[in-house]
Structures are given as structure tokens and as C-alpha cells.
Scaffold this active site. Structure first.
Site, short mmCIF file in Angstrom:
data_model
loop_
_atom_site.label_atom_id
_atom_site.label_comp_id
_atom_site.label_asym_id
_atom_site.label_seq_id
_atom_site.Cartn_x
_atom_site.Cartn_y
_atom_site.Cartn_z
CG HIS A 121 1.44 -7.88 -7.65
ND1 HIS A 121 2.37 -8.73 -8.21
CD2 HIS A 121 1.64 -7.94 -6.30
CE1 HIS A 121 3.09 -9.29 -7.24
NE2 HIS A 121 2.66 -8.82 -6.07
CG HIS A 127 0.88 -5.64 -2.32
ND1 HIS A 127 0.45 -6.85 -1.81
CD2 HIS A 127 1.99 -5.92 -3.05
CE1 HIS A 127 1.29 -7.82 -2.21
NE2 HIS A 127 2.23 -7.27 -2.96
P1 5GP Z 1 4.41 -10.28 -3.87
O1 5GP Z 1 4.76 -10.99 -5.16
O2 5GP Z 1 4.26 -8.80 -4.02
O3 5GP Z 1 5.35 -10.63 -2.74
O4 5GP Z 1 3.02 -10.78 -3.36
C1 5GP Z 1 2.17 -11.66 -4.02
C2 5GP Z 1 0.85 -11.59 -3.32
O5 5GP Z 1 -0.04 -12.45 -4.04
C3 5GP Z 1 0.87 -12.10 -1.87
O6 5GP Z 1 0.40 -11.06 -1.02
C4 5GP Z 1 -0.05 -13.31 -1.89
O7 5GP Z 1 -0.84 -13.43 -0.73
C5 5GP Z 1 -0.88 -13.08 -3.14
N1 5GP Z 1 -1.32 -14.32 -3.77
C6 5GP Z 1 -0.57 -15.43 -4.00
N2 5GP Z 1 -1.30 -16.36 -4.65
C7 5GP Z 1 -2.54 -15.83 -4.82
C8 5GP Z 1 -3.74 -16.33 -5.44
O8 5GP Z 1 -3.81 -17.45 -5.95
N3 5GP Z 1 -4.81 -15.50 -5.45
C9 5GP Z 1 -4.76 -14.24 -4.90
N4 5GP Z 1 -5.89 -13.53 -4.95
N5 5GP Z 1 -3.66 -13.74 -4.31
C10 5GP Z 1 -2.56 -14.53 -4.27
#
Ligand code: 5GP
Ligand code: ZN
Length: 137
Positions: free
Chosen positions: A100, A102
Site C-alpha cells: 500500500h 500512503h
Molecule cells: P504500514 O503497514 O504502512 O505501517 O501502515 C498500515 C496502515 O494501515 C496504518 O497507517 C494504519 O493506520 C492502517 N490501518 C490498519 N488497520 C486498518 C483498518 O482496519 N482499516 C483502515 N482503513 N486502515 C487501517
């Protein structure tokens, strides 16, 4: 689809998400803990873990969608700037292992880093998503 994957479940509509953009290969939805309201995540619909695993076609589609979302955030939220970011593997802070990007709205006066994000105030999650969807129509 990876049945253990949170973002695959959002893409399959098995879990709720504030989806703001979709095309054949990608989906964009709001992060539940945004660094600023409107912080979006752009994913390939087809599961891949990270930048190392995603195929060229999906990577190009995710980049394209990220730019579309960046324009929509700028228009809807009158941002002063946009950060694009991607965490790849646990060593880089990745927590959800479905690739993903951001797309993060920034405003003048923001500190250099806004991490960690924080939840939306009551009612603001849906309202922010509506505003961005309107900018995409
Ligand atoms: P990363 O894996 O890049 O560190 O970030 C994962 C992102 O997913 C985080 O910013 C977190 O807030 C977001 N996130 C985690 N669980 C959920 C969810 O259930 N729904 C949504 N919409 N975002 C999520
Ligand atoms: Zn997945």
C-alpha cells in the site's frame, strides 16, 4: 485473495472501508489512523505483500491511482502539499502486509513528521471521504 489479509478483505467488501477511488487494478480508501484527515491508502486489488512482490502492472496502476488520489486530496481539502510513502517489510515499519502507498495531505505549519496518526473525531471519517469522492466526480 489472501483470506488472512485485512486489505484483501476491504477490497472484497468483507470489511467496511471508506473507499474513495477504484479502478480495475486498484482501490483507495481512508486510513483509520490518519496523520491528517484524508490520509489515504492505495492498494492493488490483487494481493501482493510489498514493493518486492508486486508485479509491474499493479505497481504502475498503484502509482497512477496514487497521483489521481493526490489531485483529489488537494482539490477537496485545499492541501499545501502531499507526501507519498510506502513501508516495505517489518524492518521498515510495515504493519499490514498487503502492498500500500500512503497518500498524506500536508498543511503549512505541520511538523516534519506527523506519525503516528490518530483516529478521526466522531463523524469526520465519513464526512472527509464524501468530500474527496465529490472531488473525483
Ligand atoms: P504500514 O503497514 O504502512 O505501517 O501502515 C498500515 C496502515 O494501515 C496504518 O497507517 C494504519 O493506520 C492502517 N490501518 C490498519 N488497520 C486498518 C483498518 O482496519 N482499516 C483502515 N482503513 N486502515 C487501517
Ligand atoms: Zn491482501
Amino acid at each position: 485473495m489472501n483470506t488472512d489479509c485485512l486489505f484483501c478483505k476491504i477490497a472484497a467488501r468483507e470489511l467496511p472501508g471508506q473507499i474513495i477511488y477504484e479502478d480495475a487494478e486498484t482501490l483507495a480508501f481512508l486510513d483509520i489512523n490518519p496523520v491528517n484527515p484524508g490520509h489515504a491508502l492505495v492498494i492493488p486489488k490483487k494481493h501482493s505483500a510489498d514493493v518486492f512482490e508486486i508485479d509491474d502492472k499493479d505497481w504502475i496502476a498503484v502509482m497512477r491511482a496514487s497521483r489521481i488520489v493526490a489531485h483529489a486530496l488537494e482539490k477537496a481539502l485545499k492541501t499545501d502539499g502531499i507526501n507519498l510513502g510506502m513501508n516495505n517489510r517489518a524492518g521498515a515499519g510495515q504493519v499490514v502486509f498487503h502492498a500500500h502507498v500512503h497518500v498524506m495531505p500536508r498543511f503549512a505549519g505541520d511538523p516534519h513528521s506527523l506519525w503516528p496518526g490518530k483516529p478521526y473525531a466522531e463523524g469526520e471519517f465519513a464526512k472527509t471521504a464524501d468530500k474527496i469522492r465529490s472531488a473525483l466526480t
